[in-house]
Every structure is written in C-alpha cells, then in structure tokens.
Design a protein around this motif. Structure first.
Motif, PDB file in Angstrom:
ATOM      1  N   ARG A  96       0.843  -1.199   0.000  1.00 24.40           N
ATOM      2  CA  ARG A  96       0.000   0.000   0.000  1.00 24.40           C
ATOM      3  C   ARG A  96       0.877   1.247   0.000  1.00 24.40           C
ATOM      4  NH1 ARG A  96      -3.031  -3.579   3.218  1.00 24.40           N
ATOM      5  NH2 ARG A  96      -5.205  -3.819   2.544  1.00 24.40           N
ATOM      6  N   PRO A  97       0.393   2.339  -0.610  1.00 23.31           N
ATOM      7  CA  PRO A  97       1.258   3.514  -0.778  1.00 23.31           C
ATOM      8  C   PRO A  97       1.354   4.422   0.440  1.00 23.31           C
ATOM      9  CG  PRO A  97      -0.856   3.904  -1.821  1.00 23.31           C
ATOM     10  CD  PRO A  97      -0.883   2.487  -1.336  1.00 23.31           C
ATOM     11  N   ASN A  98       0.416   4.299   1.389  1.00 27.87           N
ATOM     12  CA  ASN A  98       0.410   5.235   2.506  1.00 27.87           C
ATOM     13  C   ASN A  98      -0.376   4.677   3.699  1.00 27.87           C
ATOM     14  OD1 ASN A  98      -2.421   5.757   1.853  1.00 27.87           O
ATOM     15  ND2 ASN A  98      -1.624   6.978   0.162  1.00 27.87           N
ATOM     16  N   THR A  99      -0.311   5.406   4.797  1.00 21.31           N
ATOM     17  CA  THR A  99      -0.994   4.968   6.025  1.00 21.31           C
ATOM     18  C   THR A  99      -2.506   5.132   5.925  1.00 21.31           C
ATOM     19  OG1 THR A  99      -0.672   7.181   6.991  1.00 21.31           O
ATOM     20  CG2 THR A  99       1.007   5.518   7.468  1.00 21.31           C
ATOM     21  N   TYR A 100      -2.953   6.032   5.065  1.00 23.78           N
ATOM     22  CA  TYR A 100      -4.401   6.245   4.915  1.00 23.78           C
ATOM     23  C   TYR A 100      -5.093   4.986   4.419  1.00 23.78           C
ATOM     24  CZ  TYR A 100      -8.776   7.853   2.839  1.00 23.78           C
ATOM     25  OH  TYR A 100     -10.089   7.992   2.473  1.00 23.78           O
TER      26      TYR A 100
END
Length: 517
Positions: free
Chosen positions: A200-204
């Motif tokens: 996944r690209p980010n924590t969101y």
C-alpha cells in the motif's frame, strides 16, 4: 419496501465528520430530500475557540445550504450539535449525551476520518481505526439503531488489482497493532511503517482497510453497510453543479494547472481516473443505509459493501483529464495566472524529473529572484515545493488502474423506485465527463478561489498578454541561440545559407509558375 424519504421520516440520525467535505453534502441532502427526518445529531469538537454550536451555525450559512434554506427555511432547528472528540476516551461525550444518543438514534453515518495520505501511522490509527472502534461500541448501546453505515475508501485494498465488494482481512491483527503502538515511540513506529503497510502507498489506505475489518469483527448484531468511494470530486448536479470547498485531492492540482504553475506531472495517460462526484457518493450512501435498515426479512447476515466507483462503468482516463483541464482554463482562465495553462502528463519518471526542473523549479527561482530585487518576499519556491509534495502523494493513483466489482451498487439501483432513482441518482452511466470536468474546474474558480465570473474578460486579457510574452521570449531565444551557432560554426552558416537559397528558389519557382498561368 418504503421509498427512501419515507424510510427516513421520523428517524433520528447521527453523523460524524459533518463539517468535512462529504459530511456537509450528506447533511444538506438528507435535510433537503428527506424533510420528514426528525432530527440530525452531528458530533463536532470545539476548534479555534469556537464551540460546536457556533461551528455548525457558521457551516449552514455557506453557499452549499442556500437551496435548502429556500426550500426548507426551518431546517437548522433539526440539527443538534453534540460536543465530541473522536480521539478521546468514550469520544469525549458527556454521560447525558451518551444517554440521549443511546435512546434516540436510528441511523448512524460514520464519515469522520483523516484524509491526509502521509499521516504518521499512530495518528492515522487513532483517527481511522480507534475512532471507528469507539463509534461501533457506542452504536451497540443504541436501543433503536437500524443501521450503522461506515464510509471507507475504494483504495483501502489498493494492493489488489481486482477489488470485490467484500471485507478483506488485513495482514496484521488490528488488536495486536493497537497494543504495540501504545508502547512504541514515534521513531520506532516511523521505521516500521514501510514494512507494516507493505504494497500500500500510505498509512491512509492501510488504516482504512483495518477499520473495515474492525467493523466486521466488532459489529455483533448490528446491521452494517460500508460505502467505498474512489477519488471524490466536485458535485455533479446537487445541490448545484461544480460545488467544491477545498484544495484536497485533485482540486489543488486542477487549480495549480489553471494558474499555469503546474506544467508537468507523472501519470499514465491510459490509466483510469476514477473520479466520482460527491453527490453520487452521498446518494449511494443514503440509499445503502435505506436498503440495509429497511430489510427485516430475507436479509443476508453479511455486511453489505458498495464499491462507489466509475472506472468499470463509465471509464475516464488521466489523458482526458489533462485535455479537459487545459481547454477549460484556456477558455475560462483563473485570475492572475502565472503562466498559460498547459499541463502535460508523463509516464516516464526521468523525463518528468527533467521537465520538472525546467518548467517548475527554474521559473520559480527566476520569479523569486525578481521579487527579491524589487524588495518583495519570495514565494514561488515554497508554492512549487508544496505542489511537488501533493503530486508525489497522488502519483501512485495516477499511474495505476484497478478493477472494482460493482454488483452490489447495481443491485441497489435495481431495488429503488423510479422516483428514488431520480431523487437519489448515483447511476454514473449518465455522467458526461467533459461537461462534468468543465463544471468541476469552474467550481474551483467560483467556490474555492472565490473568483467572480464578471472577472473573466480581464482574466482572458491577462492570458493573452502571457501568450504574447511567451511568443516574444521564445522568438528572441531562438534567434540568439542561432546567431551564436552561426557566428561560431561554419557548418551552421552553410546550413543557414542552404535553407535561405532553397526558400529563394522555391519562391522564384512559385512566381514563375504563376506568371505562366
């Protein structure tokens, strides 16, 4: 089943995140299209010295609520502000408010979340996972609750190419992660974050996926529905076309392109731009809650998940987005543009970096240099730096495409009456992208930048001035470079004389042919 307005008649609704972009539209649509709703509790925290009541009063006085004010002047009496902070124990609710909500609420819309993609993992977990856990716990105490609707994101499972309308288990147990984050310091959490989020690209996206699984595990006997919108953009039709009130997501990129600041961006022209209008999402959200809440017999015990996306039904590509932005802002320019709008999408990282240096960094440095010479504060490099950070965040989503299953969305449309389909329209097959993009771009001009349409003639004149400056600069630059080559290179002089003699011969031949006729 009763129709949607009839279902909400006499109901008490609770909304979290009502001061956010989607929350405002949800509140407005609910009160306008379901006037029989009994009351709407909105959980709001105090901010900047303003009480929840003052914040809500200010919010409902904005342009978004003007149509509602005309059709239902007394709507504000149904809104009840509840002081709450989702990051605090027991949501920072007083005992009295907890009791009132437990005794009265019939429908919960949990829209609150942090939408910052690069939020530290601890903060993202606090706002997206732990807050959801507390809301589920509160919902389970509600004696007359009919449905708990959780707003997620279509990119929660972006590590998959095919995304079904189901809840996927996360790679890490959320309970263990919550316990571990309690004793870890920020430096350790930051070091572990890339390994935890994986592909996944980010924590969101990571925490939103975890929140979905938490809802599934802890909902118990609650009727639950999950709505997953993709990239939420300006309104399509309601309450009026093009409404947008923030720089988040693509809106800031559109404005930067319109101002002529954004010239190049890494994206795949062929990748699907899965934009979805905010009113489409809200109509689907209200319909999803209606369907789950009104099902008393023959209802599946599985959580209903709705992928509220456009790519698989009415695809639109980033190359088409580029064209629409350039055409709209050249026809209807923003005021005081820095340069003429001309954004170009490039899929090659190296090429994009080269053009970024030439078309972003260099002009910004020159502009700041001029500002310093005239005694003014330099600002362009700060603007460009913020723009590059925003582009890096969106790069993953503009360079990839996904396939979302939309069977539940199609089923939901099929269950609605003709009147409901018209009033709560979320059939994106009817969406005309060129018209929508024009209203979106104009919405950023009118509602985000607060620019009046009466200023368009002056903005067009300014754009023509920039065009003339550009042509003059390019001509002078070419002549200077060529003169340098001619002065220093015998080959360049030979080429120049050859081209001139060729042109002369062509003109002579043309004149001779004309005289013979």
């Amino acid at each position: 089943m009763v129709n949607i307005p009839e279902y909400y008649a006499g109901k008490t609704v609770l909304i979290t995140g009502a001061t956010g972009f989607m929350g405002k539209v949800l509140l407005e649509k609910l009160l306008r299209s379901c006037p029989g709703v009994k009351s709407v509790y909105v959980m709001v925290r105090s901010k900047a010295g303003q009480s929840p009541e003052v914040r809500i009063a200010d919010m409902v006085n904005c342009k978004l609520f003007e149509r509602l004010q005309e059709e239902h002047p007394g709507f504000a009496e149904k809104i009840v502000a509840v002081s709450s902070d989702l990051t605090q124990p027991e949501l920072d609710l007083s005992k009295e408010d907890q009791s009132i909500l437990a005794d009265n609420v019939n429908v919960v819309f949990h829209c609150a979340a942090t939408i910052r993609f690069n939020e530290p993992l601890k903060d993202a977990m606090q706002l997206n996972v732990l807050a959801t856990q507390k809301m589920v716990a509160l919902a389970r105490k509600m004696k007359h609750l009919e449905v708990f609707l959780h707003v997620s994101t279509a990119y929660a499972n972006c590590d998959r190419e095919l995304i079904e309308e189901t809840v996927y288990p996360p790679p890490v147990d959320y309970r263990r992660l919550i316990d571990s984050l309690d004793w870890m310091d920020d430096e350790l959490v930051s070091a572990l974050t890339p390994k935890l989020i994986g592909k996944r690209p980010n924590t969101y996206t990571y925490t939103k996926a975890m929140a979905e699984y938490l809802v599934q595990q802890e909902a118990g006997d609650l009727k639950v529905a999950i709505v997953r919108p993709s990239i939420v953009g300006a309104s399509w039709k309601e309450p009026f076309p093009g409404w947008i009130d923030n720089f988040n997501g693509p809106s800031g990129i559109f404005i930067a392109a319109g101002k002529g600041i954004l010239r190049t961006m890494r994206a795949s022209n062929d990748a699907v731009a899965d934009l979805v209008p905010v009113d489409v999402v809200i109509n689907a959200t209200l319909a999803a809650a209606w369907y789950s809440g009104s099902q008393t017999l023959n209802r599946s015990k599985n959580i209903m998940v709705y992928n509220c996306t456009t790519g698989g039904i009415n695809p639109f590509h980033w190359g088409e987005v580029e064209y629409c932005i350039n055409m709209t802002f050249k026809t209807n320019p923003l005021e005081q543009a820095f340069r003429r709008p001309n954004v170009n999408l490039r899929s090659n990282p190296f090429t994009n970096q080269c053009w970024t240096a030439v078309s972003h960094t260099l002009p910004a440095l020159l502009c700041d240099g001029c500002l310093r010479l005239t005694g003014r504060q330099p600002r362009m490099m700060k603007t460009i730096t913020r723009l590059h950070k925003a582009m890096m965040v969106l790069e993953y989503f503009t360079s990839h495409s996904w396939v979302w299953n939309n069977d539940n969305v199609a089923m939901l449309i099929g269950q609605m009456s003709p009147e409901d389909k018209k009033m709560f329209n979320f059939d994106v097959r009817q969406l005309h992208w060129a018209e929508y993009m024009e209203s979106y771009c104009m919405g950023t001009k009118k509602y985000v930048l607060n620019e009046e349409l009466s200023g368009l003639p002056a903005a067009r004149k300014h754009l023509n001035k920039l065009r003339n400056i550009r042509y003059t600069f390019n001509t002078v630059l070419v002549v200077l470079i060529w003169r340098v080559f001619i002065a220093r290179s015998q080959m360049a002089r030979n080429i120049w004389y050859f081209v001139v003699s060729l042109c002369f011969k062509f003109l002579s031949y043309f004149r001779a042919s004309s005289s013979m006729r």
